[in-house]
Design an enzyme around this catalytic site. Structure first.
Site, PDB file in Angstrom:
ATOM      1  N   ASP A   3       1.153   3.670 -10.823  1.00 43.66           N
ATOM      2  CA  ASP A   3       1.649   2.590 -10.192  1.00 43.66           C
ATOM      3  C   ASP A   3       1.362   1.396 -10.987  1.00 43.66           C
ATOM      4  O   ASP A   3       2.282   0.681 -11.021  1.00 43.66           O
ATOM      5  CB  ASP A   3       1.284   2.584  -8.681  1.00 43.66           C
ATOM      6  CG  ASP A   3       1.751   1.184  -7.938  1.00 43.66           C
ATOM      7  OD1 ASP A   3       3.194   1.744  -7.608  1.00 43.66           O
ATOM      8  OD2 ASP A   3       1.456   0.518  -7.939  1.00 43.66           O
ATOM      9  N   SER A  30      11.456  -4.219   8.204  1.00 41.33           N
ATOM     10  CA  SER A  30      10.185  -3.388   8.436  1.00 41.33           C
ATOM     11  C   SER A  30       9.875  -2.548   9.738  1.00 41.33           C
ATOM     12  O   SER A  30      10.285  -3.137  10.789  1.00 41.33           O
ATOM     13  CB  SER A  30       9.083  -4.224   7.956  1.00 41.33           C
ATOM     14  OG  SER A  30       7.658  -3.747   7.948  1.00 41.33           O
ATOM     15  N   ARG A  31       9.320  -1.574   9.645  1.00 37.31           N
ATOM     16  CA  ARG A  31       8.971  -0.793  10.816  1.00 37.31           C
ATOM     17  C   ARG A  31       7.798  -1.438  11.292  1.00 37.31           C
ATOM     18  O   ARG A  31       7.594  -1.413  12.674  1.00 37.31           O
ATOM     19  CB  ARG A  31       8.583   0.581  10.518  1.00 37.31           C
ATOM     20  CG  ARG A  31       9.788   1.482  10.123  1.00 37.31           C
ATOM     21  CD  ARG A  31       9.409   3.005   9.650  1.00 37.31           C
ATOM     22  NE  ARG A  31       8.748   2.986   8.521  1.00 37.31           N
ATOM     23  CZ  ARG A  31       8.035   4.127   7.941  1.00 37.31           C
ATOM     24  NH1 ARG A  31       8.365   5.248   8.504  1.00 37.31           N
ATOM     25  NH2 ARG A  31       7.365   3.814   6.942  1.00 37.31           N
ATOM     26  N   LYS A  87       9.272  -2.218  -8.473  1.00 37.84           N
ATOM     27  CA  LYS A  87       8.684  -1.142  -9.480  1.00 37.84           C
ATOM     28  C   LYS A  87       7.791  -0.034  -8.742  1.00 37.84           C
ATOM     29  O   LYS A  87       7.109  -0.541  -7.740  1.00 37.84           O
ATOM     30  CB  LYS A  87       8.126  -1.766 -10.702  1.00 37.84           C
ATOM     31  CG  LYS A  87       6.832  -2.355 -10.593  1.00 37.84           C
ATOM     32  CD  LYS A  87       5.720  -1.413 -10.506  1.00 37.84           C
ATOM     33  CE  LYS A  87       4.575  -2.052 -10.011  1.00 37.84           C
ATOM     34  NZ  LYS A  87       3.473  -1.048  -9.821  1.00 37.84           N
ATOM     35  N   ILE A 115       2.681  -6.678  -0.951  1.00 32.86           N
ATOM     36  CA  ILE A 115       3.540  -7.142  -2.279  1.00 32.86           C
ATOM     37  C   ILE A 115       4.391  -8.158  -1.903  1.00 32.86           C
ATOM     38  O   ILE A 115       4.501  -8.976  -2.374  1.00 32.86           O
ATOM     39  CB  ILE A 115       3.974  -5.815  -2.968  1.00 32.86           C
ATOM     40  CG1 ILE A 115       4.311  -6.487  -4.545  1.00 32.86           C
ATOM     41  CG2 ILE A 115       5.004  -5.228  -2.480  1.00 32.86           C
ATOM     42  CD1 ILE A 115       3.290  -7.060  -5.326  1.00 32.86           C
TER      43      ILE A 115
END
Length: 309
Positions: free
Chosen positions: A169, A37-38, A91, A15
């Protein structure tokens, strides 16, 4: 002219790459200053593995936008607010209502903006639909929101785990639209949830809702649809039938397509976030997440065959 807000994007997955990065690049109110971010990286900006490392770096940041899965997002948002940053949430805004309520209180105490986004409310036809329905008497409504989990969430095991919301979702996108366009209250009266064997979140759901204690509203959510995808809302009124199709992108009144704005969902979200920060305000409408939570409370659970990505 005001200087753009320096923004860190947190969670560099599908996303973020498909929607957030292009929208940030197109919005003059923001400058992408870092990525967190990992696993993922964004070229051309400093990259960090967690928010603690970002904060400890001393890099000048005004705001963060969180694209991580809902479970675990509360801690990241709370750390950002504690560091004096404005926060935008993909969201759903959290895994539970309680954690988002806590973030709301923390944002007020810190004097920072908190934006719980609902991107489907910014689809091209939604604002015009709300305006048309404002003085209409609603007779009934139906929602059909069916898509292919393998296309939109490839390999994302978390979405079928507890807290991942499963079919809600995408389904919450429909609920975010109807709570925005219907001029009165909406509540669930029953729900049927279908869980794949061994999974913690449903892959399909049917909801019976009541609008303004008078009009029935049905919702059909399914994560197993292949081929053409269905994102449709139909509302019958005393003045005709309104339809939103393609996730709210197209608006029809009695079969005639209506003109609609052409801004785009995510550019519109970032424009709204910039407006909130400039005004010193927050926007955290939790009605869509409340309806999902109620569906879990009311829902009759059935089990279907195991699901594998």
């Amino acid at each position: 002219m005001a200087q753009p807000l320096k923004l860190a994007l947190i969670g560099i997955g599908k996303i973020a790459r498909d929607q957030h990065l292009p929208a940030i690049a197109a919005e003059a109110g923001f400058e992408l200053a870092a990525a967190v971010s990992r696993n993922g990286r964004v070229e051309g900006v400093p990259n960090f593995t967690d928010i603690a490392a970002l904060i400890e770096s001393g890099l000048a940041i005004d705001a963060v936008s969180l694209c991580t899965p809902p479970v675990g997002r509360h801690r990241i948002a709370a750390e950002a607010l504690a560091a004096g940053l404005h926060v935008m949430l993909e969201k759903p805004p959290g895994a539970t209502l309680a954690e988002v309520h806590q973030l709301q209180a923390q944002a007020v105490a810190a004097g920072r903006s908190l934006f719980a986004t609902w991107h489907s409310r910014h689809a091209d036809g939604v604002a015009a639909a709300a305006a048309w329905l404002a003085d209409k008497q609603i007779a009934r409504a139906s929602i059909v929101w069916r898509e292919d989990i393998r296309v939109w969430h490839p390999g994302q095991e978390w979405i079928l785990e507890a807290g991942g919301l499963g079919v809600f979702d995408p389904g919450i996108n429909a609920l975010s639209i109807v709570t925005a366009i219907l001029p009165g209250p909406l509540r669930p009266d029953g729900a049927r949830l279908v869980f794949p064997a061994g999974r913690g979140a449903p892959i399909a759901a049917a909801l019976d809702l009541v609008y303004d204690e008078s009009a029935p509203v049905s919702a059909d959510f399914d994560f197993r649809q292949t081929g053409p995808q269905s994102w449709d809302i139909a509302i019958e009124t005393d003045a005709g039938t309104l339809m939103l199709t393609e996730g709210g992108a197209r608006l029809w009144i009695d079969g005639v397509e209506q003109p609609a704005q052409k801004i785009g969902e995510y550019p519109s979200l970032y424009r709204r976030f910039a407006e909130l920060v400039a005004a010193g305000e927050s926007d955290c409408d939790l009605r869509p997440l409340t309806l999902v939570a109620d569906a879990f409370l009311l829902g009759e659970r059935t089990e279907t065959d195991p699901f594998a990505f």
